[in-house]
Design an enzyme around this catalytic site. Sequence first.
Site, mmCIF file in Angstrom:
data_model
loop_
_atom_site.group_PDB
_atom_site.id
_atom_site.type_symbol
_atom_site.label_atom_id
_atom_site.label_comp_id
_atom_site.label_asym_id
_atom_site.label_seq_id
_atom_site.Cartn_x
_atom_site.Cartn_y
_atom_site.Cartn_z
ATOM 1 N N ARG A 130 8.055 30.226 -9.140
ATOM 2 C CA ARG A 130 6.970 30.369 -10.501
ATOM 3 C C ARG A 130 8.261 29.978 -11.982
ATOM 4 O O ARG A 130 9.444 31.300 -11.802
ATOM 5 C CB ARG A 130 6.290 31.769 -10.272
ATOM 6 N N HIS A 133 10.220 33.001 -16.956
ATOM 7 C CA HIS A 133 9.641 31.994 -18.048
ATOM 8 C C HIS A 133 9.379 33.796 -18.343
ATOM 9 O O HIS A 133 9.478 34.610 -17.832
ATOM 10 C CB HIS A 133 8.133 32.135 -17.794
ATOM 11 N N HIS A 135 6.482 35.722 -21.908
ATOM 12 C CA HIS A 135 4.805 35.842 -21.919
ATOM 13 C C HIS A 135 4.959 37.048 -23.469
ATOM 14 O O HIS A 135 5.528 38.068 -23.032
ATOM 15 C CB HIS A 135 3.870 35.441 -22.115
ATOM 16 N N GLU A 139 2.550 41.853 -17.197
ATOM 17 C CA GLU A 139 2.142 41.600 -16.602
ATOM 18 C C GLU A 139 2.669 42.309 -14.882
ATOM 19 O O GLU A 139 3.551 42.515 -14.694
ATOM 20 C CB GLU A 139 3.607 39.957 -16.294
ATOM 21 N N HIS A 178 10.936 36.310 -16.700
ATOM 22 C CA HIS A 178 11.210 36.731 -15.566
ATOM 23 C C HIS A 178 10.636 35.869 -14.633
ATOM 24 O O HIS A 178 11.129 34.916 -15.024
ATOM 25 C CB HIS A 178 10.563 37.952 -15.345
ATOM 26 N N GLU A 201 -1.940 31.743 -18.293
ATOM 27 C CA GLU A 201 -0.875 31.684 -17.892
ATOM 28 C C GLU A 201 -0.022 29.756 -17.829
ATOM 29 O O GLU A 201 1.161 29.667 -17.682
ATOM 30 C CB GLU A 201 -1.476 31.279 -16.473
HETATM 31 MN MN MN Z 1 4.547 35.910 -15.476
#
Ligand code: MN
Length: 422
Positions: A130, A133, A135, A139, A178, A201
Site C-alpha cells: 500500500r 501516503h 490522510h 487510521e 505510512h 481511501e
Molecule cells: Mn492509510
Amino acid sequence: MSEGQDEATVSRRKFLGAGSAIVAAAAGLGSAQAQETSSKDEPIIRTPDHHLPSESEPAAKNTALDEQNPNSVWSPATDAGGQPPFKYSFSLSHKRMEGGGWTRQVTVRDLAISKKMAGVQMRLIKGGVRELHWHVGAEWALMLYGSARITAVDQEGRSHVSDVNKGDLWIFPGGIPHSIQGLGDDGCQFLLVFDDGNFNEFATFLLTDWLTHTPPDVLAKNFNVPAETFAKVPPKELFIFERPLPRPLAEEQKQAEAGTGRVPHSFDFRPSEMKPTKVSKGGEVKIVDRKIWPATNIAAAIVTLKPGGLRELHWHPNEDEWQYYVSGKGRMTVFAAGGHARTMDFQEGDVGYVDKSAPHYVENTGDTDLVFIEVFPTPYYEDISLAEWLAHTPSRLVNQHIATGEDFLAKINKKEVVIVPE
Ligand code: MN
Ligand code: MN
C-alpha cells in the site's frame, strides 16, 4: 380470522388510506413512518408462527438475505421503526482491484448513520505494497489474516518500522505518513477504521501523485540534485502494487531510525499479549485505549461472546461506536428514544454503528463464539450499563419507576459485568 379482526383490518386500511397518508404527506414523512405512527391506537396482531394472511409475504423474495436477517423479517414485538439502519456489509462494497491486492470501504456515503467513522478492508499479496501516503484522519487497524510490515514517520522525523501479525493493531495519527506491505507466503488482509465518516481511501495523499504534480525544477532545487533524478517517478499513482519482500526488519529499522531515533510510543499494539479486561461465563472483553496504548487516539473494545452470551445493555456517553463483526452471528437492538427501536442481525464482514449515548446490547445468536470490535473516535473508552445505573440509584426511587421490587435491585452486581452471564 374472526369477524372482529376482519373489521379491525378494514377500518385500519381505511384509516391508512385516507387520513394518515394526507397527514404524512403534509408533514413530509415517509409512508413507513406514517404507518408506525397511525397504528399506535390499535393492537397489532402477530402470531409466533406467522400464519395470518396479514403476516404472509406471497410475492417472490430474497430468501438468502432473509435468512441472514431474521430480526428484520420478523422484528421483536418491542421494535418500533424510526431508528435509521445501522448495518452495512463489506460484501456490498465495490472492490478496487490492483496488481498487489484489493481494497473496499464502508463510509457515510454507504451507511448514512456513520457520520464520524468509516472502515476499509484491504488485501495485500506477498510483497504487495500500500503506497507511502497519509490522510487527514487517524487510521486504526486490526490484522485479520497473515502478516505485514508497517512503516511511519512522526512530526519529529522519528521512525516506526515493525512487523504485525493476525490479531495485532496499529494506529497512524492523522497526517502521519505510512505504508503497509504484505509478508510471508500469502501476504495479509486487514481492517482499517478512520475517525472521519467521510473518509475516502481512494483520495489520500500519495507519494507518487504528489511528486508527479510538482515541477521537476522545484524537486531538483528542493534536494539540490539534477532534475533527471526524478525522471522515473511513475506518472500515475501506484496505490497498491507488487514488489519483492522488504529487507530484514532489524536492518530496515536501523536505517530508518538514523539521526532521529524511534517514535517514543509504538504505533503497534498486540492484544494477544494482554490479559482480558473482564472475563465472565458469557465471554470476555479487552479494552484497548490510551490508558494502555499511549500512541492511540482511537479507543476500542475487542469482545468475544460465547454462544448465548450477551454484551449487556449499555451506552457510551462520550462518542459514537463503530463495529466490525469478525466471526460468528449476533443481533443488536438500538433504542433511539421517542419510542423508536430496531433490531438488526450481524455476521462476519458486517459493520454496525451506534450514535453517542444511544443504548444497545449485542447478543450471540449463533452456536459458535461471536467476536466483534467496538471502535470509538476518542482516546479513552467509556460506557454506562443499565445494571450499574440501577444499582447505584436509590432503590426506592427506581422501584417507583419500574415496580420490580427492591429485592431485585439490591441483588444487581455493584460492579459492571460487561458480558452476561456473569
Ligand atoms: Mn492509510
Ligand atoms: Mn457499545
